[in-house]
Design a protein around this motif. Structure first.
Motif, PDB file in Angstrom:
ATOM      1  N   TYR A 311      28.200  31.678  45.565  1.00 41.69           N
ATOM      2  CA  TYR A 311      28.110  30.648  46.605  1.00 41.69           C
ATOM      3  C   TYR A 311      27.312  31.177  47.797  1.00 41.69           C
ATOM      4  CZ  TYR A 311      29.809  27.294  50.118  1.00 41.69           C
ATOM      5  OH  TYR A 311      29.902  26.348  51.108  1.00 41.69           O
ATOM      6  N   ALA A 312      27.497  32.471  48.087  1.00 39.37           N
ATOM      7  CA  ALA A 312      26.788  33.078  49.223  1.00 39.37           C
ATOM      8  C   ALA A 312      25.365  33.502  48.872  1.00 39.37           C
ATOM      9  CB  ALA A 312      27.584  34.269  49.751  1.00 39.37           C
ATOM     10  N   ALA A 459      22.408  25.787  47.954  1.00 38.16           N
ATOM     11  CA  ALA A 459      22.353  25.854  49.415  1.00 38.16           C
ATOM     12  C   ALA A 459      23.400  26.849  49.879  1.00 38.16           C
ATOM     13  CB  ALA A 459      22.644  24.480  50.008  1.00 38.16           C
ATOM     14  N   ILE A 460      22.958  27.923  50.491  1.00 37.34           N
ATOM     15  CA  ILE A 460      23.912  29.004  50.762  1.00 37.34           C
ATOM     16  C   ILE A 460      24.315  29.044  52.239  1.00 37.34           C
ATOM     17  CG2 ILE A 460      23.041  30.334  48.801  1.00 37.34           C
ATOM     18  CD1 ILE A 460      21.666  32.190  50.813  1.00 37.34           C
ATOM     19  N   PRO A 461      25.568  29.421  52.508  1.00 34.98           N
ATOM     20  CA  PRO A 461      26.047  29.524  53.885  1.00 34.98           C
ATOM     21  C   PRO A 461      25.097  30.378  54.722  1.00 34.98           C
ATOM     22  CG  PRO A 461      27.861  29.878  52.350  1.00 34.98           C
ATOM     23  CD  PRO A 461      26.605  29.800  51.527  1.00 34.98           C
ATOM     24  N   GLY A 462      24.927  29.952  55.958  1.00 38.47           N
ATOM     25  CA  GLY A 462      23.986  30.632  56.832  1.00 38.47           C
ATOM     26  C   GLY A 462      22.709  29.822  57.010  1.00 38.47           C
ATOM     27  N   THR A 463      22.518  28.812  56.146  1.00 35.76           N
ATOM     28  CA  THR A 463      21.307  27.992  56.239  1.00 35.76           C
ATOM     29  C   THR A 463      21.571  26.813  57.172  1.00 35.76           C
ATOM     30  OG1 THR A 463      21.047  28.506  53.892  1.00 35.76           O
ATOM     31  CG2 THR A 463      19.501  26.920  54.862  1.00 35.76           C
ATOM     32  N   PRO A 464      20.832  26.720  58.305  1.00 42.48           N
ATOM     33  CA  PRO A 464      21.106  25.645  59.260  1.00 42.48           C
ATOM     34  C   PRO A 464      20.837  24.269  58.643  1.00 42.48           C
ATOM     35  CG  PRO A 464      19.643  27.312  60.216  1.00 42.48           C
ATOM     36  CD  PRO A 464      19.765  27.610  58.759  1.00 42.48           C
ATOM     37  N   LEU A 466      22.380  22.619  56.333  1.00 44.72           N
ATOM     38  CA  LEU A 466      22.804  22.329  54.966  1.00 44.72           C
ATOM     39  C   LEU A 466      24.321  22.481  54.794  1.00 44.72           C
ATOM     40  CD1 LEU A 466      20.008  24.000  52.769  1.00 44.72           C
ATOM     41  CD2 LEU A 466      20.048  21.770  53.869  1.00 44.72           C
ATOM     42  N   GLU A 467      25.062  22.462  55.908  1.00 42.00           N
ATOM     43  CA  GLU A 467      26.511  22.620  55.794  1.00 42.00           C
ATOM     44  C   GLU A 467      27.068  21.563  54.845  1.00 42.00           C
ATOM     45  OE1 GLU A 467      24.797  22.427  58.614  1.00 42.00           O
ATOM     46  OE2 GLU A 467      25.382  24.029  59.975  1.00 42.00           O
ATOM     47  N   HIS A 468      27.879  22.009  53.912  1.00 41.08           N
ATOM     48  CA  HIS A 468      28.472  21.075  52.953  1.00 41.08           C
ATOM     49  C   HIS A 468      29.711  21.724  52.361  1.00 41.08           C
ATOM     50  CE1 HIS A 468      26.202  23.815  50.366  1.00 41.08           C
ATOM     51  NE2 HIS A 468      27.006  23.452  49.381  1.00 41.08           N
ATOM     52  N   ARG A 469      30.513  20.935  51.660  1.00 44.50           N
ATOM     53  CA  ARG A 469      31.744  21.417  51.065  1.00 44.50           C
ATOM     54  C   ARG A 469      31.681  21.250  49.548  1.00 44.50           C
ATOM     55  NH1 ARG A 469      30.547  20.334  55.890  1.00 44.50           N
ATOM     56  NH2 ARG A 469      30.758  18.133  55.390  1.00 44.50           N
ATOM     57  N   ILE A 470      32.105  22.295  48.852  1.00 47.19           N
ATOM     58  CA  ILE A 470      32.238  22.177  47.402  1.00 47.19           C
ATOM     59  C   ILE A 470      33.650  22.595  47.010  1.00 47.19           C
ATOM     60  CG2 ILE A 470      29.803  22.589  46.891  1.00 47.19           C
ATOM     61  CD1 ILE A 470      30.614  25.472  46.102  1.00 47.19           C
TER      62      ILE A 470
END
Lengths: 621, 342
Positions: A311-312, A459-464, A466-470
């Motif tokens: 995910y990261a 889409a990986i955390p840290g990318t402005p 693209l915040e999303h939940r899976i």
């Protein structure tokens, strides 16, 4: 450093032969695995083709001298192609009575039997549950017996070093190894180099091992114990640079290579388990490649941490064996649901439950294909030889990243510990598959799919932006929002299935080796490849009739698109497997073919002869 | 990155368009409100936050936070979070979990994440009941508690979550309460400032299956007698009239004393949350089980001198690269003994 020229030139007759099978057997504390792998390395360096079969007990040290404590290492080396470690052995080295008792049945009549005479005392015989001394009762008359005082002679050679008797006795395996080097006219140099490296901080122990090795070699030279020595010329292999490679090493190298080809950091979450642990050991050394290895608290944390790392944005993998696979089951479903790339290696072993930890089996195929709750398809690949593990792992990573799916790779204990020569590829022989993390917030949806592969964006955390939940709850296609609507669920189940089925566009058509149609098609997968090839070569060499094809499946899900058509070209289909019949179950269900099973569940690979007998039974001599 | 280059974030920036589906009156709303109020104040860009959860009512949390979020499987959130943190130590990773999720099915992952000092913040919503499965007892339910699965009373003795976390040597352990909104926000800020593992037990009401889970502590008349608020550097005082305190006994144990006469605040223990050893914090965490002792809330332990797991791991990589140079794949494939076939 010694060179070949410095070693004594043998006066005995030298005979050139094509191949030999040798087995080192002794107590698990006798260093048989090291002895065998040293001999293997030496003959491989010389240019022979090789196949090995290390076979050791699950116990680290069963009581010394007992039958359960026997450890063996078998090597087949040849000047032509080798496909199996060999059914029967030409040379057996038995370091104690228990090793003799457990292995004698596999020695060819008139075969060479080397025993350590010093370990055939009354107490040793009792531990091996032997009532009479076989060295004295003529029961070994049908073999060429060489009864050698390996322990006494080793001590004699080392006594001036001032080390204790126990330390001297630990070198007697190298005395036996020295004898084998003489017998097959091989240089001791590679083993000298290994000893220097291994004991660089213990020069006295290094010296002791070198002296023991030389003592064994010189013993043969001086006593002319053997009437003849053998020469097996180098094999005519494809041009290139070679090394000896085991399946577990190949898996590790495959992952490092895949990470570079994808331009990603490699993350391994793993929990120690036989026979997969060596992959963790190997990868934990490659920190200079940026490899992150996490020894988790359990099998579940091993895979879920890998899912987190995926995910990261890492190339995330986990390695295990059957019992660990069982524990990872729920998390595999999570990886299916969240559509994250992940590669899971299952080094299969005998089961169920703890089963036979150090023995091989192919009984996790249906688990890999179906062993999850609900509809959770996963691409499954299987390696067929130790070095094929490298290529299968690279391919699994490519598929995982391209389709955003978890992928299972099946190897087994036989491939994991067995070794063969590997032509080292140049880096440009391996295509790159650069991974792309999503960057653009415009029109971004976490489950918006690539029309060709159905892959969702990574889409990986840290990318402005693209915040999303899976997560593991069913989601709406596109948005990824939690959704319990009936038609959405059916749609998502079908999309996940279509995505995995669509991997078939990346799979080459099935092309059988041998006859493209005819009397018999042998369909198989995994580590049985070598035995089947050897059996068919054996048949061909004997000039036996029949049109036979051999199809070895690398992709087990999805299967090659033309498989159904190929199956129809032959009158009979034989499916040999080291299980109760798992691939055959799939083939029968999917293609409605009346395939014939051949099943062995003994924790050991097929023998060439067993397959030849079965083929004869089906299509005659 | 300095904070003045950051866009100013508000609570609204952390709210999602998803309808919040907890039961009306659930304590989880208060926790969500507190977290959404605190995150904008931390000076961290929104895309760096990751909220990870397991399964249970509390674990729906990520869907309501407009950050990166991962609703994983039952009990496994600490392991998922560990993988995320190792792969990218720059991220600010929070775990939302419950008493069943973190202490029953996921107990193993919880203690191992804490003992490794992985830099994640674990918010344990403790309502002492299984809510999502409709009312079975949990690992924090009281001994003898009657629930759907224990009609004759629970035979289990409960875990004390903060004792467990301190036992695992978590470097930050705190407790707060859903209805103490300001205290909860302050505690969250303390946790946010902590670099290593942070564990916060949040006492939370389940008004459907365990209503009044904590009312013996939280009802207005009782709370000052039943609860002691810990503050670093301040003496351990509690009571409606702030007339009670905790004093150390010569044998190392503690006792409750009434202030007045010979006993003044100087005789009391001064709370030191920064003690490197966990034994004092454990003593505090355990006192609520003894008659007459209060339940501590606030920061029990905040010792931040231990390197984070993910930093140790990534530093190892950097050290090896500095020593050996970056790995060369062609040489790796050719390592060991090789031979050429011509």
């Amino acid at each position: 450093m010694s060179t070949l020229a410095e070693t004594p030139i043998s006066k005995a007759k030298r005979e050139v032969i094509e191949q030999a099978v040798i087995r080192f057997a002794g107590d698990s504390g006798d260093g048989m695995q090291i002895t065998g792998s040293q001999f293997t390395n030496t003959v491989a360096l010389y240019g022979n083709d090789i196949a090995t079969f290390p076979d050791y007990p699950a116990e680290i040290r069963a009581p010394a001298g007992t039958l359960p404590g026997v450890s063996g290492y078998q090597l087949h080396f040849s000047s032509s192609d080798v496909h199996t470690p060999g059914d029967l052995v030409d040379v057996l080295i038995a370091m104690n009575p228990a090793a003799l008792k457990m292995n004698l049945a596999d020695l060819k009549p008139n075969g060479i039997l080397i025993v350590n005479q010093d370990s055939f005392k009354e107490n040793d015989l009792r531990k091996a549950q032997m009532s009479a001394n076989p060295l004295e009762d003529h029961s070994l008359d049908k073999y060429r017996l060489f009864s050698v005082e390996a322990q006494r002679l080793t001590r004699n050679a080392l006594q001036h070093l001032g080390i204790d008797a126990k330390a001297m006795d630990r070198c007697k395996n190298f005395f036996a190894l020295g004898m084998c080097y003489w017998l097959y006219n091989r240089s001791m140099d590679p083993t000298f180099r290994w000893i220097d490296d291994k004991f660089s901080k213990k020069p006295l122990i290094a010296e002791a091992n070198k002296l023991a090795l030389k003592a064994g070699y010189s013993y043969c030279e001086a006593t002319e114990a053997f009437q003849v020595s053998y020469e097996i010329p180098p094999a005519r292999l494809e041009k290139g640079i070679y090394r000896s490679l085991s399946g577990n090493q190949a898996v590790a190298l495959g992952f490092v290579t895949a990470a570079q080809k994808a331009g990603l950091t490699l993350f391994l979450g793993s929990y120690p388990i036989t026979p997969a642990s060596d992959i963790l050991h190997e990868l934990s050394q490659y920190k200079d490649f940026g490899v992150l290895t996490f020894q988790a608290e359990d099998e579940i944390a091993a895979i879920t941490s890998s899912i987190g790392a995926s995910y990261a944005g890492a190339l995330a993998i986990t390695t295990t064996s059957g019992p660990g696979m069982a524990l990872k089951t729920e998390a595999l479903g999570l990886a299916v649901m969240t559509e994250l790339p992940l590669v899971i290696v299952d080094v299969q072993r005998g089961g169920p439950s703890t089963g036979l930890p150090t023995k091989t089996e192919q009984a996790d195929l249906l688990q890999a294909l179906f062993g999850r709750n609900s509809e959770a398809p996963i691409p499954v690949l299987a390696a067929s030889t130790p070095s094929d593990c490298f290529w299968v792992v690279v391919e699994a990573c490519r598929i995982a990243l391209k389709y955003m799916v978890p992928v299972i790779v099946l190897t087994d204990g036989y491939l994991a510990n067995g070794a063969e020569p590997w032509r080292i590829p140049t880096l440009d022989e391996i295509p790159a598959f650069p991974a792309a993390h999503a960057k653009n917030p415009e029109g971004f949806l976490p489950y918006k799919r690539d029309p060709q592969t159905l892959a969702r964006p990574w889409a990986i955390p840290g990318t402005p932006g693209l915040e999303h939940r899976i997560g593991g709850i069913e989601k709406q296609d596109g948005t990824g929002n939690v959704n319990y609507e009936p038609l959405n669920h059916e749609n998502m189940v079908r999309i996940r299935a279509a995505k995995v089925a669509g991997v078939v566009q990346d799979i080459p058509d099935a092309v059988p080796v041998g006859d493209p149609d005819g009397d018999l098609l042998i369909v198989a997968w995994g580590s049985t490849s070598g035995s089947i090839t050897a059996a068919l070569n054996g048949r061909r060499a004997k000039g036996l009739p029949g049109r036979i094809g051999h199809l070895h499946l690398r992709h087990l899900n999805p299967l090659p698109a033309n498989l159904g058509e190929v199956l129809k070209r032959y009158k009979k289909i034989l499916v040999p497997e080291l299980n109760m019949g798992q691939l055959i179950w799939v083939l029968r269900a999917k293609y409605l073919v009346d395939a014939i099973g051949m099943n062995k569940i003994q924790g050991r690979p097929f023998m060439q002869n067993e397959l030849e007998v079965k083929i004869e039974e089906l299509i005659g001599k | 990155m300095t904070t003045d280059t950051l866009p100013v974030l508000t609570k609204k920036d952390f709210q999602t368009d998803q309808e919040v589906r907890w039961c009306p009156g659930c304590g989880d709303y208060a926790i969500l409100a507190a977290v959404q109020a605190v995150f904008p104040e931390l000076g961290i860009p929104r895309e760096k936050f990751v909220v990870v959860s397991g399964i249970g009512c509390s674990s729906r949390f990520p869907y309501y936070m407009n950050t990166y979020g991962f609703h994983s499987i039952h009990g496994r959130a600490p392991a998922v979070a560990t993988g995320i943190k190792i792969a990218n130590p720059e991220l600010d990773v929070w775990v939302a979990t419950g008493d069943g999720d973190a202490l029953a099915i996921g107990g193993n992952h919880t203690i191992h994440a804490l003992r490794r000092n992985v830099g994640v913040k674990v918010l344990l919503f403790n309502n002492r009941i299984y809510g999502l499965t409709k009312g079975q007892y949990s690992p924090t339910s009281e001994f003898h508690k009657k629930t759907k699965s224990t009609p004759y009373g629970s035979p289990d003795r409960p875990f004390n979550p903060v004792s467990l976390a301190i036992g695992a040597e978590s470097t930050f352990v705190a407790r707060s309460v859903d209805v103490f909104q300001q205290h909860l926000k302050d505690t969250l800020k303390h946790a946010a400032a902590h670099k290593g593992s942070a564990f916060i037990e949040i006492l939370q009401n389940c008004n459907i299956f365990n209503d009044g889970a904590w009312t013996t502590l939280t009802e207005k008349d009782a709370r000052s007698e039943k609860i002691i608020q810990l503050e670093h550097g301040k003496p351990l005082v509690f009571g409606k009239n702030r007339d009670k305190g905790i004093r150390r006994l010569p044998d190392g144990d503690i006792e409750v004393v009434t202030l007045g006469g010979d006993i003044t605040e100087k005789d009391l223990i001064v709370h030191n949350a920064h003690h490197p050893r966990p034994s004092y914090a454990f003593l505090l965490s355990h006192m609520e089980h003894r008659p007459g002792f209060p339940t501590p809330i606030g920061v029990l332990r905040a010792w931040d001198d231990l390197p984070r797991y993910e930093d140790v791991m990534n530093e190892q990589v950097q050290e090896v690269i500095a020593k050996k140079g970056p790995g060369d794949l062609a040489s790796l494939l050719r390592s060991g003994d090789t031979w050429e076939v011509k």
